[in-house]
Design a protein around this motif. Structure first.
Motif, PDB file in Angstrom:
ATOM      1  N   GLY A 155       0.130  12.251  -7.195  1.00  0.00           N
ATOM      2  CA  GLY A 155       0.225  13.324  -8.166  1.00  0.00           C
ATOM      3  C   GLY A 155      -0.217  12.958  -9.562  1.00  0.00           C
ATOM      4  O   GLY A 155      -0.186  13.811 -10.457  1.00  0.00           O
ATOM      5  N   ALA A 156      -0.625  11.718  -9.783  1.00  0.00           N
ATOM      6  CA  ALA A 156      -1.008  11.287 -11.129  1.00  0.00           C
ATOM      7  C   ALA A 156      -2.423  11.720 -11.466  1.00  0.00           C
ATOM      8  O   ALA A 156      -3.301  11.738 -10.602  1.00  0.00           O
ATOM      9  CB  ALA A 156      -0.900   9.766 -11.243  1.00  0.00           C
ATOM     10  N   GLU A 157      -2.641  12.094 -12.723  1.00  0.00           N
ATOM     11  CA  GLU A 157      -3.994  12.340 -13.209  1.00  0.00           C
ATOM     12  C   GLU A 157      -4.729  10.999 -13.282  1.00  0.00           C
ATOM     13  O   GLU A 157      -4.093   9.947 -13.417  1.00  0.00           O
ATOM     14  CB  GLU A 157      -3.952  12.984 -14.596  1.00  0.00           C
ATOM     15  CG  GLU A 157      -3.353  14.379 -14.620  1.00  0.00           C
ATOM     16  CD  GLU A 157      -4.197  15.384 -13.853  1.00  0.00           C
ATOM     17  OE1 GLU A 157      -5.439  15.222 -13.862  1.00  0.00           O
ATOM     18  OE2 GLU A 157      -3.627  16.308 -13.252  1.00  0.00           O
ATOM     19  N   PRO A 158      -6.063  10.985 -13.200  1.00  0.00           N
ATOM     20  CA  PRO A 158      -6.801   9.718 -13.214  1.00  0.00           C
ATOM     21  C   PRO A 158      -6.431   8.799 -14.373  1.00  0.00           C
ATOM     22  O   PRO A 158      -6.260   7.595 -14.194  1.00  0.00           O
ATOM     23  CB  PRO A 158      -8.265  10.170 -13.289  1.00  0.00           C
ATOM     24  CG  PRO A 158      -8.274  11.507 -12.625  1.00  0.00           C
ATOM     25  CD  PRO A 158      -6.968  12.140 -12.999  1.00  0.00           C
ATOM     26  N   GLY A 159      -6.270   9.357 -15.564  1.00  0.00           N
ATOM     27  CA  GLY A 159      -5.939   8.532 -16.718  1.00  0.00           C
ATOM     28  C   GLY A 159      -4.536   7.970 -16.690  1.00  0.00           C
ATOM     29  O   GLY A 159      -4.218   7.035 -17.440  1.00  0.00           O
ATOM     30  N   GLU A 160      -3.668   8.522 -15.831  1.00  0.00           N
ATOM     31  CA  GLU A 160      -2.290   8.044 -15.717  1.00  0.00           C
ATOM     32  C   GLU A 160      -2.147   6.908 -14.710  1.00  0.00           C
ATOM     33  O   GLU A 160      -1.124   6.218 -14.695  1.00  0.00           O
ATOM     34  CB  GLU A 160      -1.373   9.192 -15.295  1.00  0.00           C
ATOM     35  CG  GLU A 160      -1.292  10.342 -16.275  1.00  0.00           C
ATOM     36  CD  GLU A 160      -0.505  11.523 -15.717  1.00  0.00           C
ATOM     37  OE1 GLU A 160      -0.046  12.335 -16.534  1.00  0.00           O
ATOM     38  OE2 GLU A 160      -0.351  11.623 -14.488  1.00  0.00           O
ATOM     39  N   VAL A 161      -3.165   6.732 -13.866  1.00  0.00           N
ATOM     40  CA  VAL A 161      -3.045   5.776 -12.762  1.00  0.00           C
ATOM     41  C   VAL A 161      -2.835   4.337 -13.240  1.00  0.00           C
ATOM     42  O   VAL A 161      -1.977   3.627 -12.691  1.00  0.00           O
ATOM     43  CB  VAL A 161      -4.263   5.886 -11.823  1.00  0.00           C
ATOM     44  CG1 VAL A 161      -4.258   4.756 -10.791  1.00  0.00           C
ATOM     45  CG2 VAL A 161      -4.255   7.230 -11.109  1.00  0.00           C
ATOM     46  N   ALA A 198       0.824  -1.205   0.000  1.00  0.00           N
ATOM     47  CA  ALA A 198       0.000   0.000   0.000  1.00  0.00           C
ATOM     48  C   ALA A 198       0.860   1.257   0.000  1.00  0.00           C
ATOM     49  O   ALA A 198       0.540   2.245  -0.686  1.00  0.00           O
ATOM     50  CB  ALA A 198      -0.937  -0.010   1.203  1.00  0.00           C
ATOM     51  N   ASP A 199       1.952   1.235   0.758  1.00  0.00           N
ATOM     52  CA  ASP A 199       2.849   2.390   0.795  1.00  0.00           C
ATOM     53  C   ASP A 199       3.471   2.638  -0.582  1.00  0.00           C
ATOM     54  O   ASP A 199       3.556   3.781  -1.045  1.00  0.00           O
ATOM     55  CB  ASP A 199       3.960   2.172   1.825  1.00  0.00           C
ATOM     56  CG  ASP A 199       3.459   2.262   3.258  1.00  0.00           C
ATOM     57  OD1 ASP A 199       2.345   2.794   3.457  1.00  0.00           O
ATOM     58  OD2 ASP A 199       4.172   1.797   4.160  1.00  0.00           O
ATOM     59  N   VAL A 200       3.914   1.550  -1.228  1.00  0.00           N
ATOM     60  CA  VAL A 200       4.549   1.679  -2.540  1.00  0.00           C
ATOM     61  C   VAL A 200       3.530   2.155  -3.573  1.00  0.00           C
ATOM     62  O   VAL A 200       3.825   2.998  -4.423  1.00  0.00           O
ATOM     63  CB  VAL A 200       5.188   0.343  -2.968  1.00  0.00           C
ATOM     64  CG1 VAL A 200       5.761   0.440  -4.384  1.00  0.00           C
ATOM     65  CG2 VAL A 200       6.289  -0.054  -1.993  1.00  0.00           C
ATOM     66  N   ILE A 201       2.315   1.616  -3.501  1.00  0.00           N
ATOM     67  CA  ILE A 201       1.253   2.035  -4.427  1.00  0.00           C
ATOM     68  C   ILE A 201       0.945   3.517  -4.243  1.00  0.00           C
ATOM     69  O   ILE A 201       0.835   4.274  -5.220  1.00  0.00           O
ATOM     70  CB  ILE A 201      -0.009   1.183  -4.216  1.00  0.00           C
ATOM     71  CG1 ILE A 201       0.235  -0.254  -4.705  1.00  0.00           C
ATOM     72  CG2 ILE A 201      -1.198   1.788  -4.941  1.00  0.00           C
ATOM     73  CD1 ILE A 201      -0.849  -1.231  -4.293  1.00  0.00           C
TER      74      ILE A 201
END
Length: 265
Positions: A46-52, A37-40
């Motif tokens: 900071g990522a946009e939804p489409g970048e996730v 969970a920490d790594v995720i």
């Protein structure tokens, strides 16, 4: 590189569940899950939804003993490839989509993880012989496909690629499931449009992620017009041409769109 606890799931021998009296056996404590969970969280910050989805593919490579990861959604005709951690992972995903066969397809059908631990020999090589040959030629020796979805409904897969044979330990599979679960939530949380579904069946909210899929279905439409056949037959012709020439369906689709290839000659 993730620094794991003493009983490192990345370093545990294949077939060893790696628990050693530590972790999930101790009540509600789940140090593997907490670390994942920490790594995720760090990976998607900071990522946009489409970048996730793409970020989560990269996180999977960081957390697990694999060299690549890709995510695809279930769809009529061909899977919709959304993201991959590298061009190699994207190519492996396209191979499965072109063939309509492989661990990804089997995981969708089974609704359960499919762990192809050795594509060079034995049962796994025999189960998907053409995919196994092409995967090994691309430098991959094992593939692990983890379903996306919940409540028994499989909406796609997270596919993990490894350059040497071997199984995932129980702890590694646990982490892979965590990443797949977060991937499912991330995909469902993407903003939805109000427009009708596109020709390929995916909603407007996927249009920015599934541009490759759009190209394939544009080519399918052109083949339908050239040959006067239905969508299923046109897609079959596209796949057959790609297979015969040792290319991916996406490669052939781009040639069709650019009028470099026609099927009515």
């Amino acid at each position: 590189m993730v620094v794991w606890p003493r009983d490192d799931p990345r370093g545990a021998s294949d077939g060893d569940d790696g628990d050693q009296g530590h972790g999930r056996t101790g009540g509600d404590r789940d140090p593997d899950g907490a670390l994942a969970a920490d790594v995720i969280a760090r990976g998607v910050r900071g990522a946009e939804p489409g970048e996730v989805p793409g970020r989560l593919c990269e996180v999977a490579v960081e957390l697990l003993p694999v060299i690549g990861a890709s995510v695809s959604l279930r769809s009529e005709g061909m899977p919709v490839q959304l993201s991959a951690s590298s061009p190699q992972a994207a190519h492996l995903s396209q191979i499965q989509a072109t063939l309509g066969d492989g661990p990804c397809q089997s995981a969708v059908e089974d609704g359960a993880p499919v762990l192809a631990c050795d594509l060079t020999t034995g049962r796994d090589a025999g189960r998907w012989p053409v995919f196994a040959q092409q995967a090994t030629e691309a430098g991959v020796r094992a593939v692990y496909a983890v379903p996306l979805g919940s409540g028994g409904a499989c909406v796609g897969t997270l596919d993990l690629y490894r350059d040497r044979p071997g199984a995932l330990t129980d702890r590694q599979l646990h982490v892979a499931r965590i990443v797949a679960g977060v991937m499912t939530v991330a995909l469902m949380a993407l903003p939805h449009g109000d427009e009708p579904e596109t020709q390929g069946g995916e909603d407007d909210w996927l249009s920015g992620l599934a541009s490759d899929h759009d190209e394939i279905y544009q080519a399918v439409g052109m083949i339908m017009a050239q040959l006067g056949v239905g969508a299923d037959d046109a897609l079959a012709r596209l796949r057959a041409d790609a297979f015969a020439r040792g290319r991916t369906a996406l490669d052939v689709a781009r040639d069709v769109i650019a009028h470099r290839t026609r099927f009515d000659r």
